[in-house]
Design a protein around this motif. Structure first.
Motif, short mmCIF file in Angstrom:
data_model
loop_
_atom_site.label_atom_id
_atom_site.label_comp_id
_atom_site.label_asym_id
_atom_site.label_seq_id
_atom_site.Cartn_x
_atom_site.Cartn_y
_atom_site.Cartn_z
N THR A 1 15.67 6.91 0.88
CA THR A 1 15.87 7.90 1.93
C THR A 1 14.62 8.77 2.04
OG1 THR A 1 17.40 9.59 2.76
CG2 THR A 1 16.88 9.67 0.42
N GLU A 2 14.61 9.65 2.99
CA GLU A 2 13.46 10.54 3.14
C GLU A 2 13.40 11.54 2.00
OE1 GLU A 2 11.65 13.71 6.45
OE2 GLU A 2 13.29 12.34 6.99
N ASP A 3 12.21 11.71 1.42
CA ASP A 3 12.06 12.61 0.28
C ASP A 3 12.08 14.07 0.74
OD1 ASP A 3 11.79 13.32 -2.35
OD2 ASP A 3 9.60 13.21 -2.34
N HIS A 4 12.68 14.92 -0.09
CA HIS A 4 12.64 16.36 0.17
C HIS A 4 12.97 17.09 -1.13
CE1 HIS A 4 16.93 15.27 0.83
NE2 HIS A 4 17.15 16.42 0.23
N PRO A 5 12.56 18.35 -1.24
CA PRO A 5 12.86 19.09 -2.47
C PRO A 5 14.36 19.15 -2.74
CG PRO A 5 11.24 20.25 -1.15
CD PRO A 5 11.75 19.13 -0.30
N GLY A 6 14.75 18.94 -3.97
CA GLY A 6 16.16 19.02 -4.34
C GLY A 6 16.93 17.73 -4.17
N LEU A 7 16.23 16.64 -3.82
CA LEU A 7 16.92 15.36 -3.60
C LEU A 7 17.62 14.90 -4.89
CD1 LEU A 7 17.57 12.92 -1.83
CD2 LEU A 7 15.38 11.91 -2.53
N GLU B 1 0.81 -1.21 0.00
CA GLU B 1 0.00 0.00 0.00
C GLU B 1 0.84 1.26 0.00
OE1 GLU B 1 -3.18 0.10 -0.47
OE2 GLU B 1 -3.18 -2.10 -0.58
N ARG B 2 2.15 1.13 0.23
CA ARG B 2 3.02 2.31 0.30
C ARG B 2 3.45 2.82 -1.07
NH1 ARG B 2 7.60 0.29 3.89
NH2 ARG B 2 8.49 2.38 3.58
N HIS B 3 3.05 2.11 -2.13
CA HIS B 3 3.44 2.54 -3.49
C HIS B 3 2.22 3.04 -4.25
CE1 HIS B 3 7.60 1.24 -3.40
NE2 HIS B 3 7.24 0.07 -2.92
N TYR B 4 2.41 4.14 -4.98
CA TYR B 4 1.36 4.67 -5.86
C TYR B 4 1.23 3.77 -7.09
CZ TYR B 4 1.46 8.99 -3.11
OH TYR B 4 1.39 9.91 -2.09
N PRO B 5 0.10 3.83 -7.79
CA PRO B 5 -0.10 2.95 -8.95
C PRO B 5 0.99 3.10 -10.03
CG PRO B 5 -2.18 3.91 -8.27
CD PRO B 5 -1.12 4.56 -7.43
N ALA B 6 1.50 4.31 -10.24
CA ALA B 6 2.51 4.51 -11.29
C ALA B 6 3.77 3.67 -11.06
CB ALA B 6 2.88 5.98 -11.39
N MET C 1 8.70 8.68 1.81
CA MET C 1 10.05 8.22 1.52
C MET C 1 10.28 8.22 0.01
SD MET C 1 11.41 7.73 4.45
CE MET C 1 12.88 6.72 4.16
N ALA C 2 11.55 8.39 -0.38
CA ALA C 2 11.91 8.39 -1.79
C ALA C 2 12.63 7.09 -2.12
CB ALA C 2 12.82 9.58 -2.11
N LEU C 3 12.27 6.50 -3.24
CA LEU C 3 12.93 5.29 -3.73
C LEU C 3 13.37 5.59 -5.16
CD1 LEU C 3 13.70 2.29 -3.42
CD2 LEU C 3 11.42 1.72 -4.26
#
Length: 921
Positions: free
Chosen positions: A733-739, A682-687, A766-768
Motif C-alpha cells: 500500500t502507499e507508505d505513510h507515517p504510522g503505517l 529499480e524500485r527496490h533499495y539495496p537493503a 509504496m510500502a511492502l
C-alpha cells in the motif's frame, strides 16, 4: 469429626436461647406457614452471625484452618438440630412415633469429617429404619426447603439402613460416604445399627478391594489434574499432594483399621509418631490455605491462582526475605507440603502392602531376578527391595546403588524400601564427598535408559536434595509468572527426560536439527550435567546464569568431571539463555548479530551443546511454549553460526550479493515485458535484496503485479505455513507515517499475534511490509474464513472504514484478570552496539490487546522509522524488539533523541494493572 476444641461455642450460636425464642414464636403463631416464615429470618441471622464470628476469629486472630473447620461444622450442627426439632416437634408432631417412623440425620462427606470450609456443601443422610413413610417425606422436604432458602447447597439422600448397606456394597462412593458418616440428631439407635451392619456386611473381608479402588480412583484423579504436584496454580483439593490425597489415606485407615484419625494408627503400630505428626501438620496447613482461599474469593474456589497467591501469602505471614518474594516463599512451603503428602502416601502404602496383601509365591519375576545382577538387593513382588531393615545404616552407599540397579534392571522400587530411605536421609550427607557415590550418581544422570525416572524417584525420596544441597534450594521453588508452568526442580527433571528422548529420537519431529546434532556431541556428560545445573542458582537474588556458572565450577570436580568438562558445563550454564535471546529477539539477517554470537561460541561443539540445551530447556517450560516457529528461529541461527564457524559462510561483497539476487528475480519474471521488469527491479533499495530470499522476492513481485492490474489500494495476501505454525501476511500500500502502528492494531483486532515484521519502503513511495503472524493458540492462520477476516480487518483499518481506536477500546482483555497480580516491570532498552546499521530498541511490558500498536504509535510520534521487528510473549510479559533508524535513515545516536524515544515508549507501555484495585475479601 475433628477433635479441635470449640472456643466459646455460645459466641458462635446459642441453641438453647434460640430454642426458647422458637417456642415463644410457636405459642403465638398457630399457622405452620406463618411459623416457617418467622423461622427463616431467625435461622438466617443465627447462621450469618455465626459465620461472621468464625471469619473474625480466623482473620483477626490469625486462626487456623482446623479451628475454622470445627467451628463451621459446630455452627451447622446446631442449625440442623434446631431445624429438626422444630419440624418434628412443632410442624409435624407425633405423640408416639412407631418404630417405622423413627429417623436420624447424619452428616456425610466433608461435613461428616467435620471438615467444613467457609463455602463447603452440606451433605446429609436421612437414615430410616425401613422404607420411607409420608411422615419421613414431609420432614425431609420441610428441612430441605428451609436449608435451601438459607442459601445452602445441600447434597442429600434418604435411605433405610438396609438400603445403605446394599448400595455401599455396589458403589464405592456411597461406601466411602458411609465410612465417614457422623450422627447429628434424631434417633440414636439407627446409626449404631448402620455401623454394625456396615462393619459386618461391607468392611469384613473387603479391605484389599477397597484399597485397590481408592488408589485407582486417586491415580485417575491425578491423571485428570496433570499428574504433577508442582504446577504453579495447584488445586489444593483435587491436585496431586492436595487434601483429597490425605482423605484417601484417611478413608483407607478407617476402612482397614477402624480408626477415626490417622494419629490412632501409632498405637496400632502402623505409623510412626513422626509420620502421624506430618499428616496432621500437612492437613492443618492445607486447611488453613483453603479457608483463606474461600474467604478471599467469597466462593468455593479450590485453585491457588496467581491473583490470590500474594494476598494469601501476606495473610499467612510470608514476608519478602533475602531477595525472595513472600509469595514465592509461601508457594515453596505449599509444594514442600504437597511432597510431604506424597511421602506419607508411600509410607502408608508400604505398610498396607505388607499387612493386607498376600505374598506371591515363586513367580516368574522372582525366578528371573536370580539371573539379574541386583548388587545384593532382592526382588519383592516385582519390585527392588532392600535385603534388611538396616541395609542403609550399615552401608550408606547402598542408597545410591539402589537407584542405579533399579534403573539398570528397569524395576520399580518397593515402597517399603523407599520408606527406609526416607528414614535414612541423614546418611546421604556422608555420600557427598564419596567418589564412588558421585560416580554412581553421574552414571544415573547420563544413563542411556531414561534417567528421568531414577532422578524423579531420588527427588521424591528426598535423596537428590540431600546429595546436592544446591538442588535443595530450588526444590519446590516457583517462579511467579505465567510462562513457567512447573517449579524449578520439576522443570529440571523434565528437561533431563526430554534430553534422553531427544537422543532416542522420540521427539525428533519437534526439533529435527537438535535431534540430529545431539549425536555429534563429544561432551555428552557435560551436556547432561549442564541440564541438571542450568537453573541451579535461581532464587539467589542475582543473575542465576552467572551464579550457576560458579556453582558448576565447584560441583564439576566433585561429580567426577574432568577440568575440560567442568569448564564446558560452567560455560553452558553461563550462556544457557543466550541462543534463545538471539534467535527470538534479534535479526539474524544482520551479519553483526551472527558475528557477535559466534565470537561467544568459538567452536561447533559448543554451538551444538548450546542448541540442545536451549531446546530441552524451552520444551520443559510447559506444554504450550514450544512450536515450530521457535524451532525454525533456533535452526536458522544455528545454521548461520555453523556456516560462519566452519568457513561455509561466504562474506561476499554487498554489491555482488545484491546483483545476484536481482538477477535471480529477473530470470523468474521472464513473462514480464523487459521494460516493466527493469523498472520493477529499480524500485527496490539495496537493503531489500539482502533482507528476503529469492522465493520471497518472487512472491512480492506477483502480489504487486496483481495489485497494479486490479487497481487495489491496499493489497493483502496471507500465505499459511502450517509446518512452522505461522502465516505470512504481505501488505502492499502507499507508505505513510504510522503505517506499522495501524497494521499492528489491525492484527490485534483480528485476533492474531505478530511474531516477526519486515518493513520495506520502495523508491516510488509504496510500502511492502511482510508480517509473520500466529493465532492466539500459537498456530498458523490457515482456515479460509480466518484468512478472509484478517484480510478484511487490515484493509478496513488502512482504508479508514474501521475506527481503530474505538475498536481497540471495545476489545476484551486477552489475558485473564487473575494474571494482573503477576508483576511485570515495564522497561525500555536501547542498544547501539548490536547492529552496524540500526539502533535496536527492546520493549518489555504487560501483554494486552493493542500493546504493539501502542508501542509503534509512540515510535511514529517521535519520528522513528521501523525497519524490522521481532515480537515475543512469555506468559503475561510482552517482549518486542525493533530495528530502527531516524528520519534520515541513520542510527539514532543523539542523546536528546534517545531520551525522547525512551520517554515516549515508557509512557506507552505503562502497566494499566498498577492502577487496578486489588482483590479483597
Amino acid at each position: 469429626m475433628s477433635r479441635t476444641r470449640i472456643r466459646k461455642p455460645r459466641a458462635l450460636i446459642d441453641r438453647k436461647a434460640l430454642t426458647v425464642i422458637l417456642e415463644d414464636m410457636v405459642a403465638s403463631v398457630p399457622d405452620n406457614r406463618d411459623r416457617r416464615a418467622r423461622l427463616l429470618p431467625l435461622l438466617r441471622k443465627a447462621l450469618a452471625d455465626g459465620r461472621a464470628e468464625v471469619k473474625r476469629r480466623f482473620l483477626k486472630e490469625r486462626g487456623t484452618g482446623a479451628a475454622a473447620f470445627a467451628e463451621n461444622s459446630y455452627l451447622m450442627d446446631q442449625i440442623i438440630r434446631l431445624l429438626f426439632d422444630f419440624v418434628t416437634v412443632h410442624v409435624y408432631p407425633r405423640g408416639n412415633r412407631t418404630t417405622g417412623e423413627q429417623m436420624s440425620v447424619l452428616a456425610v462427606g466433608g461435613y461428616g469429617r467435620g471438615e467444613m470450609s467457609p463455602h463447603s456443601d452440606i451433605d446429609l443422610l436421612f437414615l430410616l429404619p425401613y422404607k420411607s413413610t409420608p411422615l419421613h417425606e414431609q420432614v425431609v422436604e420441610f428441612m430441605l426447603y428451609v436449608l435451601w432458602d438459607l442459601g445452602l447447597k445441600v447434597g442429600h439422600a434418604t435411605r433405610s439402613v438396609d438400603e445403605c448397606i446394599r448400595q455401599a456394597r455396589a458403589d464405592t462412593t456411597i461406601c466411602t460416604a458411609l465410612l465417614e458418616a457422623r450422627f447429628l440428631w434424631g434417633n440414636r439407635e439407627l446409626p449404631l445399627a448402620l455401623r454394625q451392619k456396615f462393619q459386618a456386611n461391607v468392611v469384613a473381608g473387603a479391605g484389599a478391594d477397597f484399597i485397590d479402588s481408592k488408589l485407582a480412583e486417586r491415580d485417575e484423579r491425578h491423571a485428570r489434574m496433570g499428574d504433577s504436584r508442582y504446577v504453579l496454580e495447584p488445586n489444593i483439593k483435587d491436585g496431586k499432594g492436595g487434601l483429597r490425597d490425605l482423605h484417601t489415606l484417611l478413608w483407607i485407615a478407617r476402612f482397614i483399621y477402624g480408626v477415626s484419625e490417622m494419629s490412632e494408627l501409632v498405637a496400632c503400630g502402623v505409623l510412626t509418631p513422626d509420620a502421624a505428626s506430618k499428616f496432621t501438620r500437612a492437613r492443618n496447613f492445607l486447611w488453613t490455605v483453603r479457608c483463606h482461599l474461600h474467604y478471599l474469593t467469597n466462593r468455593p474456589e479450590e485453585r491457588l491462582t496467581f491473583d490470590v497467591q500474594p494476598e494469601i501469602a501476606a495473610r499467612m505471614g510470608y514476608a519478602d526475605r533475602n531477595g525472595v518474594r513472600g509469595v514465592e516463599r509461601f508457594m515453596k512451603h505449599y509444594f514442600l507440603m504437597a511432597k510431604r503428602v506424597g511421602d506419607l502416601t508411600r509410607i502408608f502404602c508400604a505398610v498396607l502392602e505388607n499387612q493386607q496383601k498376600r505374598r506371591p509365591g515363586l513367580s516368574m519375576t522372582s525366578l528371573l531376578a536370580r539371573k539379574r545382577n541386583l548388587a545384593g538387593f532382592r526382588v519383592d513382588a516385582g519390585r527392588l527391595a532392600a535385603p534388611a531393615p538396616d541395609t542403609f545404616r550399615k552401608d550408606p552407599l547402598a542408597i545410591m546403588r539402589l537407584f542405579k540397579v533399579a534403573l539398570d534392571q528397569n524395576l520399580d522400587i518397593h515402597p517399603d524400601t523407599l520408606r527406609l530411605i526416607t528414614e535414612s536421609l541423614p546418611l546421604v550427607k556422608t555420600l557427598r564427598q564419596d567418589p564412588a557415590a558421585n560416580a554412581l550418581f553421574l552414571e544415573i544422570l547420563t544413563a542411556r535408559n531414561d534417567p528421568e525416572t531414577a532422578l524423579r524417584q531420588m527427588s521424591e525420596a528426598g535423596v537428590l536434595a540431600r546429595f546436592l544441597p544446591e538442588f535443595a534450594r530450588v526444590t519446590a521453588q516457583m517462579q511467579f509468572d505465567m510462562y513457567h508452568v512447573y517449579t524449578t526442580d520439576e522443570h529440571t527433571i523434565r528437561a533431563i527426560g526430554l534430553l534422553h528422548r531427544l537422543e532416542t529420537g522420540a521427539i525428533k519431529d519437534l526439533m529435527p536439527t537438535a535431534a540430529r546434532e545431539v549425536h555429534k556431541i563429544l561432551s555428552r556428560r557435560a551436556l547432561y550435567v549442564s541440564v541438571l545445573l542450568h537453573d541451579i542458582a535461581k532464587g539467589r537474588g542475582g543473575d542465576h546464569s552467572v551464579l550457576g556458572a560458579d556453582i558448576a565450577l565447584k560441583l564439576g570436580p566433585r561429580l567426577g568431571l574432568s577440568p575440560e568438562e567442568t569448564e564446558t558445563v560452567s560455560w553452558l550454564v553461563r550462556h544457557h539463555l543466550l541462543m534463545s535471546r538471539i534467535a527470538f529477539k534479534r535479526d539474524v539477517d544482520d551479519i553483526k548479530t551472527i558475528l557477535d554470537f559466534v565470537e561467544i561460541m568459538q567452536s561447533v561443539e559448543r554451538l551444538r551443546l548450546l542448541l540442545v540445551l536451549t531446546t530441552v530447556d524451552i520444551l520443559a517450560v510447559g506444554p504450550a511454549v514450544w512450536n515450530n516457529w521457535k524451532s525454525s528461529l533456533l535452526r536458522e541461527l544455528y545454521m548461520r553460526a555453523e556456516d560462519l564457524i566452519t568457513g561455509g559462510f561466504q562474506a561476499e561483497a554487498r554489491d555482488k550479493r545484491v546483483a545476484d539476487r536481482r538477477e535471480q528475480l529477473a530470470l523468474a519474471l521472464t513473462d514480464w515485458p523487459e521494460a516493466e521488469r527493469t523498472a520493477y527491479l529499480e524500485r527496490h533499495y539495496p537493503a531489500y535484496w539482502l533482507t528476503f530470499d529469492s522465493l520471497t522476492h518472487i512472491r512480492h513481485a506477483r502480489v504487486i503485479q496483481r495489485a497494479r492490474e486490479t487497481g487495489t489500494v491496499v493489497a493483502v495476501e496471507v500465505i499459511p505455513d502450517t509446518h512452522r505454525c505461522v502465516s505470512e501476511v504481505i501488505i502492499y500500500t502507499e507508505d505513510h507515517p504510522g503505517l506499522f502502528s495501524k497494521i499492528a492494531g489491525a492484527m490485534a483486532l483480528a485476533g492474531v499475534t505478530i511474531v516477526d515484521a519486515r518493513i520495506t519502503t520502495m523508491t516510488d513511495g509504496m510500502a511492502l511490509d511482510t508480517f509473520t503472524v500466529q493465532a492466539l493458540d500459537g498456530q498458523a492462520i490457515a482456515e479460509p474464513d480466518r484468512i478472509a477476516r484478517l484480510t478484511r480487518t487490515v484493509r478496513g483499518v488502512l482504508t479508514g472504514e474501521i475506527n481503530l481506536s474505538r475498536a481497540l477500546s471495545e476489545q476484551s482483555p486477552r489475558l485473564p484478570e487473575r494474571t494482573q497480580a503477576l508483576p511485570v516491570r515495564p522497561r525500555v532498552l536501547i542498544d547501539n552496539q548490536a547492529s552496524k546499521t540500526h539502533t535496536v530498541v527492546e520493549v518489555n511490558g504487560r501483554d494486552r490487546p493493542g500493546f504493539l500498536h501502542a508501542v509503534t504509535q509512540a515510535m511514529t510520534r517521535v519520528g522513528v522509522q521501523i525497519s524490522s521487528a521481532r515480537v515475543s510473549t512469555f506468559g503475561e510479559r510482552a517482549v518486542d524488539v525493533f530495528y530502527v533508524k531516524d528520519v534520515f535513515g541513520m542510527k539514532v545516536v543523539h542523546r536528546t533523541k534517545l531520551a525522547q524515544i525512551r520517554e515516549a515508549l515508557e509512557e506507552a507501555i505503562a502497566d494499566p494493572a498498577e492502577t487496578a484495585s486489588p482483590l479483597v475479601g
